[in-house]
Design a protein around this motif. Structure first.
Motif, PDB file in Angstrom:
ATOM      1  N   ALA A 170      21.436  21.318  -4.379  1.00 17.20           N
ATOM      2  CA  ALA A 170      22.575  22.233  -4.416  1.00 17.20           C
ATOM      3  C   ALA A 170      23.871  21.532  -4.802  1.00 17.20           C
ATOM      4  CB  ALA A 170      22.736  22.922  -3.060  1.00 17.20           C
ATOM      5  N   ARG A 171      23.921  20.221  -4.597  1.00 19.32           N
ATOM      6  CA  ARG A 171      25.141  19.484  -4.942  1.00 19.32           C
ATOM      7  C   ARG A 171      25.308  19.294  -6.444  1.00 19.32           C
ATOM      8  NH1 ARG A 171      23.908  16.510  -0.007  1.00 19.32           N
ATOM      9  NH2 ARG A 171      22.641  14.992  -1.160  1.00 19.32           N
ATOM     10  N   GLN A 172      24.277  19.598  -7.201  1.00 22.47           N
ATOM     11  CA  GLN A 172      24.327  19.377  -8.652  1.00 22.47           C
ATOM     12  C   GLN A 172      24.884  20.589  -9.371  1.00 22.47           C
ATOM     13  OE1 GLN A 172      23.527  16.213  -9.260  1.00 22.47           O
ATOM     14  NE2 GLN A 172      23.068  16.177  -7.057  1.00 22.47           N
ATOM     15  N   ASP A 173      25.668  20.320 -10.401  1.00 29.30           N
ATOM     16  CA  ASP A 173      26.182  21.433 -11.190  1.00 29.30           C
ATOM     17  C   ASP A 173      25.143  21.833 -12.245  1.00 29.30           C
ATOM     18  OD1 ASP A 173      26.330  19.484 -13.168  1.00 29.30           O
ATOM     19  OD2 ASP A 173      28.515  19.308 -13.063  1.00 29.30           O
ATOM     20  N   GLU A 174      25.454  22.873 -12.962  1.00 29.86           N
ATOM     21  CA  GLU A 174      24.492  23.386 -13.934  1.00 29.86           C
ATOM     22  C   GLU A 174      24.219  22.371 -15.040  1.00 29.86           C
ATOM     23  OE1 GLU A 174      24.057  27.405 -16.648  1.00 29.86           O
ATOM     24  OE2 GLU A 174      25.063  27.532 -14.702  1.00 29.86           O
ATOM     25  N   ALA A 175      25.200  21.516 -15.332  1.00 28.01           N
ATOM     26  CA  ALA A 175      25.013  20.507 -16.377  1.00 28.01           C
ATOM     27  C   ALA A 175      23.896  19.542 -16.013  1.00 28.01           C
ATOM     28  CB  ALA A 175      26.319  19.748 -16.603  1.00 28.01           C
ATOM     29  N   PHE A 176      23.768  19.210 -14.725  1.00 29.78           N
ATOM     30  CA  PHE A 176      22.672  18.329 -14.313  1.00 29.78           C
ATOM     31  C   PHE A 176      21.332  18.952 -14.666  1.00 29.78           C
ATOM     32  CE2 PHE A 176      19.246  17.722 -11.305  1.00 29.78           C
ATOM     33  CZ  PHE A 176      19.038  16.363 -11.399  1.00 29.78           C
ATOM     34  N   TRP A 177      21.167  20.218 -14.307  1.00 28.27           N
ATOM     35  CA  TRP A 177      19.887  20.877 -14.545  1.00 28.27           C
ATOM     36  C   TRP A 177      19.609  21.012 -16.041  1.00 28.27           C
ATOM     37  CZ3 TRP A 177      16.818  20.949 -10.583  1.00 28.27           C
ATOM     38  CH2 TRP A 177      17.358  20.953  -9.301  1.00 28.27           C
ATOM     39  N   ARG A 178      20.660  21.207 -16.794  1.00 31.43           N
ATOM     40  CA  ARG A 178      20.483  21.371 -18.238  1.00 31.43           C
ATOM     41  C   ARG A 178      20.265  20.037 -18.947  1.00 31.43           C
ATOM     42  NH1 ARG A 178      24.992  23.541 -19.008  1.00 31.43           N
ATOM     43  NH2 ARG A 178      26.087  21.678 -19.745  1.00 31.43           N
ATOM     44  N   VAL A 180      20.040  16.621 -17.450  1.00 28.30           N
ATOM     45  CA  VAL A 180      19.284  15.538 -16.808  1.00 28.30           C
ATOM     46  C   VAL A 180      17.870  16.000 -16.472  1.00 28.30           C
ATOM     47  CG1 VAL A 180      19.200  13.925 -14.873  1.00 28.30           C
ATOM     48  CG2 VAL A 180      21.411  14.545 -15.880  1.00 28.30           C
ATOM     49  N   ALA A 181      17.781  17.070 -15.689  1.00 27.36           N
ATOM     50  CA  ALA A 181      16.448  17.606 -15.378  1.00 27.36           C
ATOM     51  C   ALA A 181      15.828  18.278 -16.599  1.00 27.36           C
ATOM     52  CB  ALA A 181      16.526  18.587 -14.213  1.00 27.36           C
ATOM     53  N   ARG A 182      16.693  18.744 -17.502  1.00 28.57           N
ATOM     54  CA  ARG A 182      16.286  19.372 -18.757  1.00 28.57           C
ATOM     55  C   ARG A 182      15.309  20.532 -18.521  1.00 28.57           C
ATOM     56  NH1 ARG A 182      15.690  14.009 -20.581  1.00 28.57           N
ATOM     57  NH2 ARG A 182      13.607  14.270 -21.441  1.00 28.57           N
ATOM     58  N   VAL A 183      15.778  21.469 -17.708  1.00 27.39           N
ATOM     59  CA  VAL A 183      14.942  22.626 -17.379  1.00 27.39           C
ATOM     60  C   VAL A 183      15.223  23.818 -18.297  1.00 27.39           C
ATOM     61  CG1 VAL A 183      14.738  21.920 -14.966  1.00 27.39           C
ATOM     62  CG2 VAL A 183      16.581  23.494 -15.642  1.00 27.39           C
ATOM     63  N   GLY A 184      16.098  23.631 -19.287  1.00 29.30           N
ATOM     64  CA  GLY A 184      16.346  24.699 -20.251  1.00 29.30           C
ATOM     65  C   GLY A 184      17.025  25.907 -19.647  1.00 29.30           C
ATOM     66  N   TYR A 185      16.533  27.085 -20.004  1.00 33.48           N
ATOM     67  CA  TYR A 185      17.163  28.332 -19.563  1.00 33.48           C
ATOM     68  C   TYR A 185      17.133  28.486 -18.035  1.00 33.48           C
ATOM     69  CZ  TYR A 185      12.634  30.432 -18.454  1.00 33.48           C
ATOM     70  OH  TYR A 185      11.410  30.709 -17.893  1.00 33.48           O
ATOM     71  N   ARG A 186      16.329  27.670 -17.349  1.00 35.48           N
ATOM     72  CA  ARG A 186      16.180  27.776 -15.897  1.00 35.48           C
ATOM     73  C   ARG A 186      17.328  27.126 -15.135  1.00 35.48           C
ATOM     74  NH1 ARG A 186      12.258  25.877 -18.643  1.00 35.48           N
ATOM     75  NH2 ARG A 186      10.237  26.922 -18.857  1.00 35.48           N
ATOM     76  N   ALA A 187      18.269  26.486 -15.842  1.00 36.16           N
ATOM     77  CA  ALA A 187      19.314  25.693 -15.186  1.00 36.16           C
ATOM     78  C   ALA A 187      20.059  26.491 -14.115  1.00 36.16           C
ATOM     79  CB  ALA A 187      20.288  25.149 -16.218  1.00 36.16           C
TER      80      ALA A 187
END
Length: 304
Positions: A170-178, A180-187
């Motif tokens: 939860a501490r991560q912003d949407e940029a992390f998910w997009r 770093v984690a590279r989850v695409g549209y799921r960010a």
């Protein structure tokens, strides 16, 4: 720790794909399962432990627990809780097994104590991983889970990362998910799910209350960002809601092949599949899953 009989660790671990995802390591030749658990994800605070599990003498599981410091009774209880949840040892499957014993094609289920599917210590982890299975290849799922675990998970004594807690995610912003984690549209969906569990707006009790009808649990799952019928159906199965068939394209195809069903419109095909398992009542979805995955556990069955 003792487990209900009959029980085969390999059958549980390979009941679906979770054992191939971080932080799990499975040596099938020796039937030895290793994983790393962040006990703070299971409770308020806690260390990260490495677990090494094997089956000994039938109904006994031998677990080696490695921690950087001795664990007190509270932490040992959390380890046990994590294992009970992960191996679905709290599921009462005797009525299901009895029905399988009367069905020649599913007799192996009763004989081997099948029906328990590997889960995660927390529902948050299961749901986040399910998000990472939607609309992509399994290789992409493995990569997304590995990147998330490596970036955010706390390290155990082995150096292996545990799956991160909802608070860490939860501490991560949407940029992390997009990026770093590279989850695409799921960010945005990953971030929203983590924030919901970290804030307490979402909890296991919201979905795992036995007093709730399956339709209500499904409704709540479908209300989660990014969850459609496929993800909701898979989540219901992991929650022990087996009256839902949890149909997806692969299951439909396998069931049609097994029962000689003619593919037609989706609704008609689904009704035909449902009719094949109607006799199992509240276990219909589990009977279907055992049927379509039979070849995973019974070499030489003649099925791919």
């Amino acid at each position: 720790m003792r487990v209900p009989e009959p029980f085969e660790l390999d059958v549980v671990l390979r009941g679906h794909g979770w054992v191939a995802l971080a932080p799990h390591v499975y040596d099938r030749e020796r039937i030895r399962w290793s994983t790393t658990v962040d006990l703070s994800a299971v409770g308020a605070r806690g260390p990260v432990v490495d677990l090494d599990l094997r089956q000994r003498d039938g109904a006994v599981l031998e677990a080696q627990v490695r921690a950087r410091a001795p664990l007190d009774r509270t932490m040992l209880a959390r380890v046990r809780e994590a294992l009970v949840t992960s191996l679905a040892l709290d599921f009462e499957l005797e009525p299901f097994w009895a029905r399988c014993a009367d069905t020649p094609r599913l007799a192996w289920v009763q004989q081997r104590g099948a029906g328990r599917l590997l889960r995660s210590p927390t529902l948050f982890e299961d749901l986040l991983k399910l998000l990472m299975t939607t609309n992509c290849s399994w290789a992409n799922t493995e990569s997304m889970v590995t990147r998330t675990t490596s970036a955010l998970g706390r390290r155990g004594p082995s150096g292996r990362h545990a799956f991160p807690s909802a608070r860490a995610c939860a501490r991560q912003d949407e940029a992390f998910w997009r990026d770093v984690a590279r989850v695409g549209y799921r960010a945005s969906h990953c971030r929203a799910l983590a924030q919901g569990f970290a804030s307490g707006q979402l909890s296991r009790a919201d979905f795992d209350d036995p007093s709730l009808a399956t339709d209500e649990v499904r409704r709540r799952l479908l209300a989660l960002p990014g969850f459609g019928p496929y993800a909701a159906g898979q989540a219901l199965r992991l929650l022990g809601r087996f009256d839902d068939l949890a149909l997806d394209s692969w299951v439909r195809s396998r069931a049609a092949e097994l029962h000689g069903l003619v593919s037609g419109d989706a609704s008609g095909s689904d009704r035909a599949i449902a009719a094949c398992y109607a006799e199992f009542d509240e276990y219909a979805g589990l009977a279907l899953w055992m049927d379509v995955t039979r070849a995973w556990h019974t070499p030489g069955s003649g099925e791919d």
